[in-house]
Motif scaffolding. Structure first.
Motif, PDB file in Angstrom:
ATOM      1  N   GLY A 232      14.611  -8.895 -39.397  1.00  0.00           N
ATOM      2  CA  GLY A 232      13.798  -9.776 -38.560  1.00  0.00           C
ATOM      3  C   GLY A 232      14.401  -9.980 -37.189  1.00  0.00           C
ATOM      4  N   ALA A 233      15.710 -10.236 -37.148  1.00  0.00           N
ATOM      5  CA  ALA A 233      16.366 -10.464 -35.860  1.00  0.00           C
ATOM      6  C   ALA A 233      16.359  -9.206 -35.001  1.00  0.00           C
ATOM      7  N   ALA A 234      16.699  -8.064 -35.604  1.00  0.00           N
ATOM      8  CA  ALA A 234      16.729  -6.809 -34.853  1.00  0.00           C
ATOM      9  C   ALA A 234      15.334  -6.402 -34.406  1.00  0.00           C
ATOM     10  N   GLY A 235      14.336  -6.626 -35.260  1.00  0.00           N
ATOM     11  CA  GLY A 235      12.968  -6.282 -34.902  1.00  0.00           C
ATOM     12  C   GLY A 235      12.470  -7.084 -33.709  1.00  0.00           C
ATOM     13  N   VAL A 236      12.709  -8.400 -33.715  1.00  0.00           N
ATOM     14  CA  VAL A 236      12.288  -9.241 -32.591  1.00  0.00           C
ATOM     15  C   VAL A 236      13.068  -8.880 -31.333  1.00  0.00           C
ATOM     16  N   LEU A 237      14.359  -8.625 -31.473  1.00  0.00           N
ATOM     17  CA  LEU A 237      15.175  -8.273 -30.318  1.00  0.00           C
ATOM     18  C   LEU A 237      14.661  -6.994 -29.658  1.00  0.00           C
ATOM     19  N   ALA A 238      14.338  -5.994 -30.481  1.00  0.00           N
ATOM     20  CA  ALA A 238      13.826  -4.734 -29.940  1.00  0.00           C
ATOM     21  C   ALA A 238      12.419  -4.898 -29.390  1.00  0.00           C
ATOM     22  N   PHE A 239      11.576  -5.631 -30.111  1.00  0.00           N
ATOM     23  CA  PHE A 239      10.190  -5.820 -29.683  1.00  0.00           C
ATOM     24  C   PHE A 239      10.108  -6.567 -28.358  1.00  0.00           C
ATOM     25  N   SER A 240      10.937  -7.584 -28.188  1.00  0.00           N
ATOM     26  CA  SER A 240      10.879  -8.392 -26.973  1.00  0.00           C
ATOM     27  C   SER A 240      11.473  -7.672 -25.774  1.00  0.00           C
ATOM     28  N   ARG A 241      12.037  -6.499 -25.991  1.00  0.00           N
ATOM     29  CA  ARG A 241      12.534  -5.681 -24.889  1.00  0.00           C
ATOM     30  C   ARG A 241      11.687  -4.441 -24.663  1.00  0.00           C
ATOM     31  N   GLY A 242      10.535  -4.380 -25.333  1.00  0.00           N
ATOM     32  CA  GLY A 242       9.619  -3.269 -25.125  1.00  0.00           C
ATOM     33  C   GLY A 242      10.093  -1.970 -25.732  1.00  0.00           C
ATOM     34  N   SER A 243      10.899  -2.039 -26.792  1.00  0.00           N
ATOM     35  CA  SER A 243      11.379  -0.820 -27.427  1.00  0.00           C
ATOM     36  C   SER A 243      10.248  -0.102 -28.146  1.00  0.00           C
ATOM     37  N   SER A 244      10.522   1.118 -28.582  1.00  0.00           N
ATOM     38  CA  SER A 244       9.538   1.915 -29.304  1.00  0.00           C
ATOM     39  C   SER A 244       9.000   1.136 -30.498  1.00  0.00           C
ATOM     40  N   LEU A 245       7.666   1.126 -30.650  1.00  0.00           N
ATOM     41  CA  LEU A 245       7.067   0.412 -31.770  1.00  0.00           C
ATOM     42  C   LEU A 245       7.442   1.041 -33.104  1.00  0.00           C
ATOM     43  N   SER A 246       7.710   2.342 -33.115  1.00  0.00           N
ATOM     44  CA  SER A 246       8.156   2.983 -34.354  1.00  0.00           C
ATOM     45  C   SER A 246       9.507   2.439 -34.791  1.00  0.00           C
ATOM     46  N   LEU A 247      10.405   2.237 -33.811  1.00  0.00           N
ATOM     47  CA  LEU A 247      11.721   1.684 -34.115  1.00  0.00           C
ATOM     48  C   LEU A 247      11.593   0.275 -34.660  1.00  0.00           C
ATOM     49  N   VAL A 248      10.793  -0.557 -33.997  1.00  0.00           N
ATOM     50  CA  VAL A 248      10.607  -1.930 -34.453  1.00  0.00           C
ATOM     51  C   VAL A 248       9.909  -1.941 -35.801  1.00  0.00           C
ATOM     52  N   GLY A 249       8.946  -1.034 -35.977  1.00  0.00           N
ATOM     53  CA  GLY A 249       8.201  -0.982 -37.225  1.00  0.00           C
ATOM     54  C   GLY A 249       9.072  -0.679 -38.414  1.00  0.00           C
ATOM     55  N   VAL A 250      10.019   0.232 -38.258  1.00  0.00           N
ATOM     56  CA  VAL A 250      10.936   0.551 -39.357  1.00  0.00           C
ATOM     57  C   VAL A 250      11.740  -0.682 -39.740  1.00  0.00           C
ATOM     58  N   MET A 251      12.192  -1.437 -38.730  1.00  0.00           N
ATOM     59  CA  MET A 251      12.995  -2.630 -39.004  1.00  0.00           C
ATOM     60  C   MET A 251      12.212  -3.656 -39.830  1.00  0.00           C
ATOM     61  N   ILE A 252      10.935  -3.837 -39.483  1.00  0.00           N
ATOM     62  CA  ILE A 252      10.114  -4.826 -40.187  1.00  0.00           C
ATOM     63  C   ILE A 252       9.606  -4.271 -41.514  1.00  0.00           C
ATOM     64  N   ALA A 253       9.138  -3.015 -41.495  1.00  0.00           N
ATOM     65  CA  ALA A 253       8.519  -2.443 -42.685  1.00  0.00           C
ATOM     66  C   ALA A 253       9.498  -2.282 -43.833  1.00  0.00           C
ATOM     67  N   VAL A 254      10.781  -2.061 -43.531  1.00  0.00           N
ATOM     68  CA  VAL A 254      11.766  -1.892 -44.603  1.00  0.00           C
ATOM     69  C   VAL A 254      11.806  -3.119 -45.500  1.00  0.00           C
TER      70      VAL A 254
END
Length: 350
Positions: A232-254
C-alpha cells in the motif's frame, strides 16, 4: 524534472489580481493576449508549489465564468530550476510551514487535481472494467492452480483494481465523500466479479487444493500484514509520482487479486473453509493497503479538507486492522488458522 507549466486564461479585468498571486508560487511567467478579450499567462512552477497555486487560483477566480487553468508536465527547462532552501518561495500567510518529512516526500508529488485526473477514468463501472477484472482473476487463478508464479504476476500487471483502491485511500485522505462512494462501489463490484470468475474456474477445472500457489492464500501471518502494508505504501508513493501504472498495479494487485481468485476457486472446488481463509487474507490486505495508503498520502503533504474527518477515517481503518490481527492471532492460537489445521481440512475435503 519536478516542474510544471501552468496556463491560465482570464479576462483583462482580473489581471491585477492574478499578477499579485503568481509571484508567490512562480519565478518565471509571461503574458500574451488571446482572442475574445482574454489574457493568457504561462508560468513555470516547481512541482511542490503546484498544489498551492491551483488552490489559490480556484479561491480567487472560481466565480469568473471564463477562467480556465490547466497543468502540463515539463521535460526540461533552461536555465535549470533548482530546488534548494535558497530558492524556496515564501509560504502564504494562511499556510503553516511543512515538516522536514513532508518537505522531503512532497518535492515531486503530483498535485491533488492531477491525482484526481489519473484516477477518475478508472472509477466508472464499464463493460471493459468488468471484463478486465474477470480476465485478470481467471489468469491469476489459472496461474495458481497450475503453480506458475509468472502467470500470477502477469495477471497483476493488468491491475483492474488499482484505480478504485487508490480512489478509496485518496478520498479518505482529502475527505471527498462523492469520490469515496464511487470508488468503494466500483471496488466492491470488481471484487464480486473476481470471486465469481474464480468460482467458475474452481467448478469447471480439477483443483489440487495443496498446490503451494493456492495454499499460500489460505494462511494469514504477520509477514502477510507487513507485505500488504508495504504494498500500500509503495503503491501510493509510486502512484503519486506518476510512475508506470503497471508498476503500481503489481504493488496493489499482489495483495488483492490472488486472494479473491483463490477464494472463488476453493469455493467452486468444494473447500468452503479454505475459501473463507482466502477471503480473510483479502480483508486483511485491503485494510492494510488503505491504512498505509492514507498514511503515505498524509506524509507527502496531501491537504485534507478536515483533519478531524481524515483522522477519524484513518482511526477506523486502524481499528479494523487491529481487530483482524486479533482474530488472526486467535485463530492461530485455537488451531483454526494454523498451517497444519488447514492442511488437515484440505486433505479431508479432498
Amino acid at each position: 524534472m519536478s516542474a510544471r507549466i501552468v496556463q491560465i486564461y482570464l479576462p483583462e479585468s482580473e489581471i491585477a489580481r492574478l499578477e499579485d498571486i503568481l509571484p508567490r508560487h512562480s519565478r518565471r511567467y509571461w503574458r500574451e493576449a488571446v482572442p475574445g478579450g482574454q489574457e493568457k499567462y504561462c508560468c513555470i512552477v516547481q512541482q511542490r508549489y503546484t498544489e498551492r497555486l491551483l488552490d489559490e487560483l480556484e479561491d480567487a477566480f472560481a466565480s469568473v465564468p471564463t477562467f480556465t487553468a490547466f497543468v502540463e508536465q515539463l521535460e526540461a527547462v533552461l536555465p535549470l530550476i533548482e530546488e534548494t532552501p535558497a530558492t524556496e518561495l515564501p509560504l502564504p500567510e494562511d499556510l503553516s510551514p511543512p515538516s522536514a518529512i513532508e518537505r522531503f516526500f512532497s518535492r515531486d508529488r503530483l498535485s491533488t487535481d492531477e491525482l484526481y485526473d489519473d484516477i477518475e477514468e478508472s472509477l466508472h463501472i464499464r463493460p471493459s472494467y468488468l471484463l478486465t477484472v474477470t480476465l485478470s482473476s481467471i489468469i491469476a487463478g489459472l496461474g495458481m492452480v497450475s503453480g506458475q508464479t509468472a502467470v500470477v504476476i502477469g495477471a497483476m500487471i493488468i491491475a483492474p483494481l488499482l484505480g478504485p483502491t487508490m480512489g478509496v485511500a485518496l478520498a479518505a485522505t482529502v475527505g471527498n465523500r462523492k469520490l469515496g462512494q464511487q470508488a468503494a462501489i466500483t471496488l466492491f463490484i470488481g471484487c464480486v466479479f473476481s470471486v465469481l470468475a474464480g468460482l467458475a474456474l474452481g467448478y469447471l477445472t480439477t483443483v489440487d487444493p495443496l498446490v503451494p500457489e493456492l495454499k499460500n492464500r489460505t494462511v494469514v501471518q504477520l509477514a502477510d500484514v507487513a507485505l500488504a502494508l508495504a504494498c500500500g505504501a509503495a503503491g501510493v508513493l509510486a502512484f503519486s509520482r506518476g510512475s508506470s501504472l503497471s508498476l503500481v498495479g503489481v504493488m496493489i494487485a499482489v495483495a488483492l487479486v490472488p486472494p479473491l481468485s483463490a477464494s472463488g476457486i476453493y469455493l467452486g472446488a468444494g473447500y468452503p473453509d479454505a475459501s473463507a481463509n482466502a477471503m480473510f487474507l483479502f480483508a486483511v490486505n485491503l485494510v492494510c493497503v488503505n491504512v498505509a495508503g492514507i498514511a503515505m498520502f498524509l506524509i507527502q503533504g496531501l491537504p485534507p479538507k478536515s483533519w478531524r474527518l481524515t483522522g477519524g477515517i484513518l482511526a477506523i481503518w486502524a481499528f479494523l486492522l487491529v481487530l483482524l490481527m486479533s482474530m488472526m492471532a486467535g485463530r492461530i492460537f485455537l488451531g483454526f488458522g494454523s498451517w497444519d489445521a488447514i492442511l488437515d481440512r484440505l486433505s479431508v475435503g479432498g
